[in-house]
Design a protein around this motif. Structure first.
Motif, mmCIF file in Angstrom:
data_model
loop_
_atom_site.group_PDB
_atom_site.id
_atom_site.type_symbol
_atom_site.label_atom_id
_atom_site.label_comp_id
_atom_site.label_asym_id
_atom_site.label_seq_id
_atom_site.Cartn_x
_atom_site.Cartn_y
_atom_site.Cartn_z
ATOM 1 N N GLY A 128 80.140 106.465 43.277
ATOM 2 C CA GLY A 128 81.255 106.165 42.343
ATOM 3 C C GLY A 128 80.667 106.735 40.851
ATOM 4 O O GLY A 128 79.256 106.958 40.774
ATOM 5 N N THR A 129 81.550 106.819 40.101
ATOM 6 C CA THR A 129 81.332 107.351 38.674
ATOM 7 C C THR A 129 82.043 106.270 37.827
ATOM 8 O O THR A 129 83.069 105.929 37.576
ATOM 9 C CB THR A 129 81.810 108.869 38.287
ATOM 10 N N TYR A 130 81.225 105.746 36.790
ATOM 11 C CA TYR A 130 81.845 104.790 35.932
ATOM 12 C C TYR A 130 83.055 104.950 35.270
ATOM 13 O O TYR A 130 83.013 106.217 34.617
ATOM 14 C CB TYR A 130 80.783 104.209 34.980
ATOM 15 N N PRO A 131 84.118 104.208 35.232
ATOM 16 C CA PRO A 131 84.130 102.926 35.704
ATOM 17 C C PRO A 131 84.591 102.514 37.046
ATOM 18 O O PRO A 131 84.863 101.407 37.384
ATOM 19 C CB PRO A 131 85.310 102.192 34.674
ATOM 20 N N ALA A 132 84.677 103.748 37.911
ATOM 21 C CA ALA A 132 84.954 103.370 39.332
ATOM 22 C C ALA A 132 83.872 103.382 40.150
ATOM 23 O O ALA A 132 82.785 104.023 40.008
ATOM 24 C CB ALA A 132 86.115 104.450 39.748
ATOM 25 N N ALA A 133 83.900 102.234 40.844
ATOM 26 C CA ALA A 133 82.793 102.101 41.849
ATOM 27 C C ALA A 133 82.699 101.573 43.186
ATOM 28 O O ALA A 133 83.859 100.870 43.300
ATOM 29 C CB ALA A 133 81.649 101.006 41.039
ATOM 30 N N LEU A 134 81.806 101.844 44.233
ATOM 31 C CA LEU A 134 82.021 101.363 45.464
ATOM 32 C C LEU A 134 80.792 100.871 46.111
ATOM 33 O O LEU A 134 79.624 101.548 45.712
ATOM 34 C CB LEU A 134 82.522 102.585 46.399
ATOM 35 N N VAL A 135 80.565 99.749 46.479
ATOM 36 C CA VAL A 135 79.368 99.140 47.177
ATOM 37 C C VAL A 135 79.598 98.653 48.612
ATOM 38 O O VAL A 135 80.905 98.511 49.126
ATOM 39 C CB VAL A 135 78.903 97.886 46.312
ATOM 40 N N PHE A 136 78.529 99.051 49.288
ATOM 41 C CA PHE A 136 78.964 98.738 51.177
ATOM 42 C C PHE A 136 77.569 98.258 51.521
ATOM 43 O O PHE A 136 76.287 98.678 51.047
ATOM 44 C CB PHE A 136 79.254 99.841 51.671
ATOM 45 N N GLY A 137 77.749 97.529 52.704
ATOM 46 C CA GLY A 137 76.482 97.042 53.339
ATOM 47 C C GLY A 137 75.700 96.204 52.506
ATOM 48 O O GLY A 137 76.000 95.404 51.548
ATOM 49 N N GLY A 138 74.608 95.934 52.601
ATOM 50 C CA GLY A 138 73.350 95.304 52.003
ATOM 51 C C GLY A 138 72.875 93.793 52.902
ATOM 52 O O GLY A 138 73.481 93.691 53.855
ATOM 53 N N SER A 139 72.075 93.236 52.331
ATOM 54 C CA SER A 139 71.514 91.901 52.806
ATOM 55 C C SER A 139 72.732 90.765 52.615
ATOM 56 O O SER A 139 72.689 90.163 51.543
ATOM 57 C CB SER A 139 70.227 91.549 52.110
#
Length: 266
Positions: free
Chosen positions: A189-200
């Motif tokens: 993403g590029t601020y202010p839009a964001a994407l997060v995925f996976g992880g612990s």
């Protein structure tokens, strides 16, 4: 990927990406370029390491910090064909929050020092300067944005957190938390839009999208994993590598575009 790995760095877009370094069971300097269809091996990074920070594009990238067997201060720039060592960070660390749209302007925040770091450093294309600290010290977080503005989200403070902070070029402000606390996350993403995925987190395929105010759960990854990396935008992203097991998987996230049409009426 040609080389399966986790805890790697990535820059660029969905059709012009760069993946570098990481852990295959031991740290690697392998660098690969993505053309929207396949990965091609290119020149290795000089200092093999994992859990590093990254910023820039697939022809102008910056790699910094990381774990090379010990905490690293090393920074390197990529010019589209090879890596060159540049001025070091002030504080050695790994598992940092990282962002920057070019290799001449980037942010490195948090990480393991040892201890849950609040330290933030800004890169101006020549040197690193310490700037205002995070409010919440942590490592295993992720960063999204184009310096001077961005986000640091997730990580661990001793327990996994969903804390999100916004950087305005001067200071950090706490904003809305992730719905699912996690660390070792992929992001795009590029601020202010964001994407997060996976992880612990369980399950490890959960994806959330930030609209500048809050996080919303969206469609999951196909392959559940942690210690992956990501690059691209919230409408065209890549999720790359990860574990367990050590993965070469690449996934594309795409939101279709729409063409406006004039519709007549009777």
């Amino acid at each position: 990927l040609n080389t399966a790995r986790y805890a790697l760095g990535a820059t660029g877009t969905q059709t012009a990406g760069l993946a570098f370094a990481g852990n295959t069971g031991s740290v690697t300097g392998a660098t690969e370029s993505y053309d929207g269809t396949s990965w091609t091996e290119v020149n290795d990074i000089n200092t093999a390491r994992a859990s590093l920070g990254s910023a820039g594009t697939n022809t102008a990238a910056l790699a910094f910090a990381g774990d090379s067997g010990s905490k690293s201060v090393d920074a390197e720039v990529w010019d589209g064909s090879s890596w060159t060592e540049v001025n070091n960070l002030n504080t050695a660390r790994y598992a940092v929050a990282d962002f920057g749209a070019t290799n001449t302007a980037a942010i490195c925040a948090g990480g393991w020092v040892p201890g849950y770091s609040v330290l933030t450093e800004s890169w101006n294309g020549t040197s690193w300067t310490e700037v205002n600290d995070l409010n919440t010290g942590r490592y295993g977080c992720t960063g999204i944005g184009a310096s001077p503005a961005g986000l640091a989200t997730g990580g661990t403070t001793g327990s996994v957190t969903g804390v999100t902070e916004s950087w305005n070029g001067t200071s950090w402000t706490e904003v809305g938390d992730l719905n699912t606390a996690r660390q070792q996350i992929g992001s795009a993403g590029t601020y202010p839009a964001a994407l997060v995925f996976g992880g612990s987190v369980s399950p490890q395929q959960q994806t959330e999208k930030w609209n500048g105010t809050n996080w919303t759960e969206v469609n999951d990854l196909s392959t559940a994993r942690k210690q992956l990396t990501g690059t691209g935008t919230t409408t065209a992203a890549l999720a790359i590598g990860g574990e367990p097991p050590t993965s070469a998987a690449t996934e594309e996230w795409t939101i279709p575009s729409f063409t406006a049409k004039t519709v007549g009426t009777d």
